[in-house]
Design an enzyme around this catalytic site. Structure first.
Site, PDB file in Angstrom:
ATOM      1  N   ARG A 103       0.887  -1.177   0.000  1.00 28.66           N
ATOM      2  CA  ARG A 103       0.000   0.000   0.000  1.00 28.66           C
ATOM      3  C   ARG A 103       0.917   1.216   0.000  1.00 28.66           C
ATOM      4  O   ARG A 103       1.608   1.486   0.991  1.00 28.66           O
ATOM      5  CB  ARG A 103      -0.901  -0.018   1.227  1.00 28.66           C
ATOM      6  CG  ARG A 103      -1.579   1.313   1.472  1.00 28.66           C
ATOM      7  CD  ARG A 103      -2.700   1.237   2.472  1.00 28.66           C
ATOM      8  NE  ARG A 103      -3.849   0.580   1.886  1.00 28.66           N
ATOM      9  CZ  ARG A 103      -5.064   0.546   2.448  1.00 28.66           C
ATOM     10  NH1 ARG A 103      -5.271   1.131   3.618  1.00 28.66           N
ATOM     11  NH2 ARG A 103      -6.059  -0.062   1.855  1.00 28.66           N
ATOM     12  N   HIS A 130      -7.277   1.107  -6.386  1.00 26.67           N
ATOM     13  CA  HIS A 130      -7.476   0.164  -5.278  1.00 26.67           C
ATOM     14  C   HIS A 130      -8.138  -1.102  -5.853  1.00 26.67           C
ATOM     15  O   HIS A 130      -9.307  -1.374  -5.595  1.00 26.67           O
ATOM     16  CB  HIS A 130      -8.357   0.828  -4.212  1.00 26.67           C
ATOM     17  CG  HIS A 130      -8.326   0.170  -2.874  1.00 26.67           C
ATOM     18  ND1 HIS A 130      -7.527  -0.931  -2.579  1.00 26.67           N
ATOM     19  CD2 HIS A 130      -9.002   0.444  -1.709  1.00 26.67           C
ATOM     20  CE1 HIS A 130      -7.718  -1.280  -1.312  1.00 26.67           C
ATOM     21  NE2 HIS A 130      -8.597  -0.469  -0.766  1.00 26.67           N
ATOM     22  N   GLN A 133     -10.023  -3.786  -3.707  1.00 28.07           N
ATOM     23  CA  GLN A 133     -11.313  -3.291  -3.220  1.00 28.07           C
ATOM     24  C   GLN A 133     -12.408  -3.551  -4.258  1.00 28.07           C
ATOM     25  O   GLN A 133     -13.484  -4.054  -3.934  1.00 28.07           O
ATOM     26  CB  GLN A 133     -11.211  -1.778  -2.937  1.00 28.07           C
ATOM     27  CG  GLN A 133     -12.474  -1.186  -2.377  1.00 28.07           C
ATOM     28  CD  GLN A 133     -12.789  -1.712  -0.987  1.00 28.07           C
ATOM     29  OE1 GLN A 133     -11.948  -1.676  -0.120  1.00 28.07           O
ATOM     30  NE2 GLN A 133     -13.986  -2.233  -0.777  1.00 28.07           N
ATOM     31  N   ASP A 222     -17.341   6.682  -0.726  1.00 30.66           N
ATOM     32  CA  ASP A 222     -16.041   6.560  -0.059  1.00 30.66           C
ATOM     33  C   ASP A 222     -15.800   7.895   0.647  1.00 30.66           C
ATOM     34  O   ASP A 222     -16.507   8.881   0.379  1.00 30.66           O
ATOM     35  CB  ASP A 222     -14.964   6.267  -1.128  1.00 30.66           C
ATOM     36  CG  ASP A 222     -13.567   6.078  -0.554  1.00 30.66           C
ATOM     37  OD1 ASP A 222     -13.432   5.906   0.680  1.00 30.66           O
ATOM     38  OD2 ASP A 222     -12.585   6.104  -1.336  1.00 30.66           O
ATOM     39  N   MET A 227      -6.551   9.200   2.398  1.00 27.98           N
ATOM     40  CA  MET A 227      -5.281   9.216   3.131  1.00 27.98           C
ATOM     41  C   MET A 227      -4.238  10.008   2.341  1.00 27.98           C
ATOM     42  O   MET A 227      -4.070   9.773   1.140  1.00 27.98           O
ATOM     43  CB  MET A 227      -4.789   7.780   3.351  1.00 27.98           C
ATOM     44  CG  MET A 227      -5.686   6.993   4.289  1.00 27.98           C
ATOM     45  SD  MET A 227      -5.134   5.279   4.519  1.00 27.98           S
ATOM     46  CE  MET A 227      -5.795   4.505   3.045  1.00 27.98           C
ATOM     47  N   CYS A 262     -16.506   1.357   0.886  1.00 26.96           N
ATOM     48  CA  CYS A 262     -15.284   0.548   1.055  1.00 26.96           C
ATOM     49  C   CYS A 262     -14.768   0.569   2.492  1.00 26.96           C
ATOM     50  O   CYS A 262     -13.994  -0.303   2.869  1.00 26.96           O
ATOM     51  CB  CYS A 262     -14.205   1.020   0.087  1.00 26.96           C
ATOM     52  SG  CYS A 262     -13.764   2.753   0.289  1.00 26.96           S
ATOM     53  N   LEU A 263     -15.202   1.570   3.261  1.00 30.31           N
ATOM     54  CA  LEU A 263     -14.769   1.777   4.646  1.00 30.31           C
ATOM     55  C   LEU A 263     -13.267   2.145   4.697  1.00 30.31           C
ATOM     56  O   LEU A 263     -12.538   1.699   3.829  1.00 30.31           O
ATOM     57  CB  LEU A 263     -15.045   0.558   5.532  1.00 30.31           C
ATOM     58  CG  LEU A 263     -16.516   0.122   5.652  1.00 30.31           C
ATOM     59  CD1 LEU A 263     -16.619  -1.168   6.471  1.00 30.31           C
ATOM     60  CD2 LEU A 263     -17.381   1.224   6.273  1.00 30.31           C
ATOM     61  N   ARG A 290     -13.341  -8.776   0.953  1.00 32.17           N
ATOM     62  CA  ARG A 290     -11.957  -8.417   0.662  1.00 32.17           C
ATOM     63  C   ARG A 290     -11.069  -9.652   0.786  1.00 32.17           C
ATOM     64  O   ARG A 290     -10.232  -9.932  -0.078  1.00 32.17           O
ATOM     65  CB  ARG A 290     -11.462  -7.326   1.636  1.00 32.17           C
ATOM     66  CG  ARG A 290     -12.011  -5.928   1.375  1.00 32.17           C
ATOM     67  CD  ARG A 290     -11.495  -5.346   0.071  1.00 32.17           C
ATOM     68  NE  ARG A 290     -10.035  -5.318   0.025  1.00 32.17           N
ATOM     69  CZ  ARG A 290      -9.278  -4.364   0.588  1.00 32.17           C
ATOM     70  NH1 ARG A 290      -9.835  -3.333   1.182  1.00 32.17           N
ATOM     71  NH2 ARG A 290      -7.961  -4.409   0.506  1.00 32.17           N
TER      72      ARG A 290
HETATM   73  N1   CP Z   1     -11.163  -0.450   2.432  1.00 36.39           N
HETATM   74  C1   CP Z   1      -9.890  -0.529   2.842  1.00 36.39           C
HETATM   75  O1   CP Z   1      -8.944  -0.670   2.043  1.00 36.39           O
HETATM   76  O2   CP Z   1      -9.720  -0.454   4.184  1.00 36.39           O
HETATM   77  P1   CP Z   1      -8.353  -0.245   4.951  1.00 36.39           P
HETATM   78  O3   CP Z   1      -7.828   1.096   4.544  1.00 36.39           O
HETATM   79  O4   CP Z   1      -8.717  -0.299   6.402  1.00 36.39           O
HETATM   80  O5   CP Z   1      -7.399  -1.331   4.557  1.00 36.39           O
HETATM   81  N1  NVA Z   2     -10.050   6.626  -0.911  1.00 36.40           N
HETATM   82  C1  NVA Z   2      -9.682   6.094   0.379  1.00 36.40           C
HETATM   83  C2  NVA Z   2      -9.856   4.629   0.409  1.00 36.40           C
HETATM   84  C3  NVA Z   2      -9.566   3.985   1.715  1.00 36.40           C
HETATM   85  C4  NVA Z   2      -9.711   2.503   1.679  1.00 36.40           C
HETATM   86  C5  NVA Z   2      -8.250   6.487   0.684  1.00 36.40           C
HETATM   87  O1  NVA Z   2      -7.412   6.405  -0.218  1.00 36.40           O
HETATM   88  O2  NVA Z   2      -7.975   6.861   1.816  1.00 36.40           O
END
Ligand code: CP
Ligand code: NVA
Length: 311
Positions: A103, A130, A133, A222, A227, A262-263, A290
């Site tokens: 990641r 992603h 996902q 989403d 992040m 997606c949380l 997942r």
């Molecule tokens: N949806 C997802 O990728 O969750 P995390 O960021 O908690 O891994």
């Molecule tokens: N769009 C979000 C997805 C988190 C699983 C991110 O990148 O933070």
């Protein structure tokens, strides 16, 4: 001979459907207490430059279920790019581990990691996409609806990494994808153009969430601030006003529409607690999937590299 999974478009339509079939089988087997130690004594190094709950726990648990072991490397463990270069991290891990799951911020780093790795690399999210996902999300729709083709999936919010993966899926498997995003939050233009040029899916990018939600089979959202974008949070909170999935918006979709996210969720921002806890929400099936989807992706990559796995 190794094969990576960096984007949904790395798989053909047939391979995506085969991944779903394997995922469903693996899911049923886990629930029946049947173990498949396909990757006994293997290790997966999991490189995380960003936080995670689902990605970490699902890969780590999946690896244990396969008879192997996963090693968590957090942002402070290897400091990608500052303590050590991507290519060296990749070459070193390849000497110890059988799998790399990463990641990262920059998608170019993911590509570089795969280029220098002698073992399969699986993308666990970048700023660009992603794919794991979306495999889980489409598997969830497939489970609940028996198909993804013809489904109207409406993404309300940011044209972000998750949205780009929906577009990549649309370039391979036909469905109807609608993004309702405010001006300035469109998806990656190349990805959008490529998905449209593939000519198999109906793809719309519009500004009005109300218009988008009408007749939807799936309402998806989403976070508004992904992040790495924390500095923009205040502006984004303002720009995304009106783009919340709440009971009112849900009432415009088909009466049996599924709600997905997606949380992690930010209640009261992109979605209400009432909707996630409501009867149309499949958010936790989606989270569970997942693991099953990713395990199936691993089986597909291993089989492509010559592993004898009968499922
Ligand atoms: N949806 C997802 O990728 O969750 P995390 O960021 O908690 O891994
Ligand atoms: N769009 C979000 C997805 C988190 C699983 C991110 O990148 O933070």
């Amino acid at each position: 001979m190794k094969r990576d999974f960096l984007a949904v478009t790395d798989f053909s339509k047939e391979e995506i459907y085969e991944t779903f079939r394997i995922a469903k089988q693996l899911k049923a087997d886990v629930k029946a207490g049947k173990e498949h130690h396909y990757f006994a004594n293997q290790t997966m190094s999991m490189v995380f430059a960003k936080p995670s709950l689902r990605t970490r726990v699902s890969f780590e648990t999946g690896m244990v279920q396969f008879g192997g072991h996963a090693i968590y490397l957090g942002p402070n463990d290897i400091s990608i790019g500052s303590r050590e270069s991507v290519k060296d991290i990749s070459r070193v891990i390849s000497r110890y581990s059988n799998w790399i799951m990463a990641r990262l911020f920059k998608h170019e780093h993911m590509i570089e990691m795969a280029q220098y790795a002698s073992v399969p690399v699986i993308n666990g999210l970048t700023d660009y996409n992603h794919p794991c996902q979306i495999m889980a999300d489409m598997l969830t729709i497939h489970e609940h609806r028996g198909t993804v083709e013809g489904q109207k999936v409406v993404f309300i919010g940011d044209g972000n990494n998750v949205c780009n993966s929906f577009l990549n899926f649309a370039a391979v498997v036909p469905y109807h994808f609608v993004l309702a995003a405010p001006e300035g939050y469109d998806p990656d233009p190349t990805t959008l153009a490529r998905a449209k040029a593939a000519g198999i899916s109906t793809i719309e990018v519009i500004r009005d969430p109300v218009e988008a939600a009408r007749n939807a089979d799936v309402l998806y959202t989403d976070v508004w601030t992904s992040m790495g974008q924390e500095d923009e949070r205040r502006k984004r909170l303002n720009d995304f006003q009106g783009f919340q999935i709440n009971s009112e918006l849900l009432s415009l979709a088909k009466s049996d529409a599924l709600v997905m996210h997606c949380l992690p969720a930010h209640y009261g921002e992109e979605i209400t607690e009432e909707v996630i806890d409501g009867p149309q929400s499949v958010v936790f099936d989606e989270a569970e999937n997942r693991m099953h989807a990713q395990k199936a992706v691993m089986v597909m990559l291993a089989k492509s590299a010559g592993a004898q796995i009968e499922m």
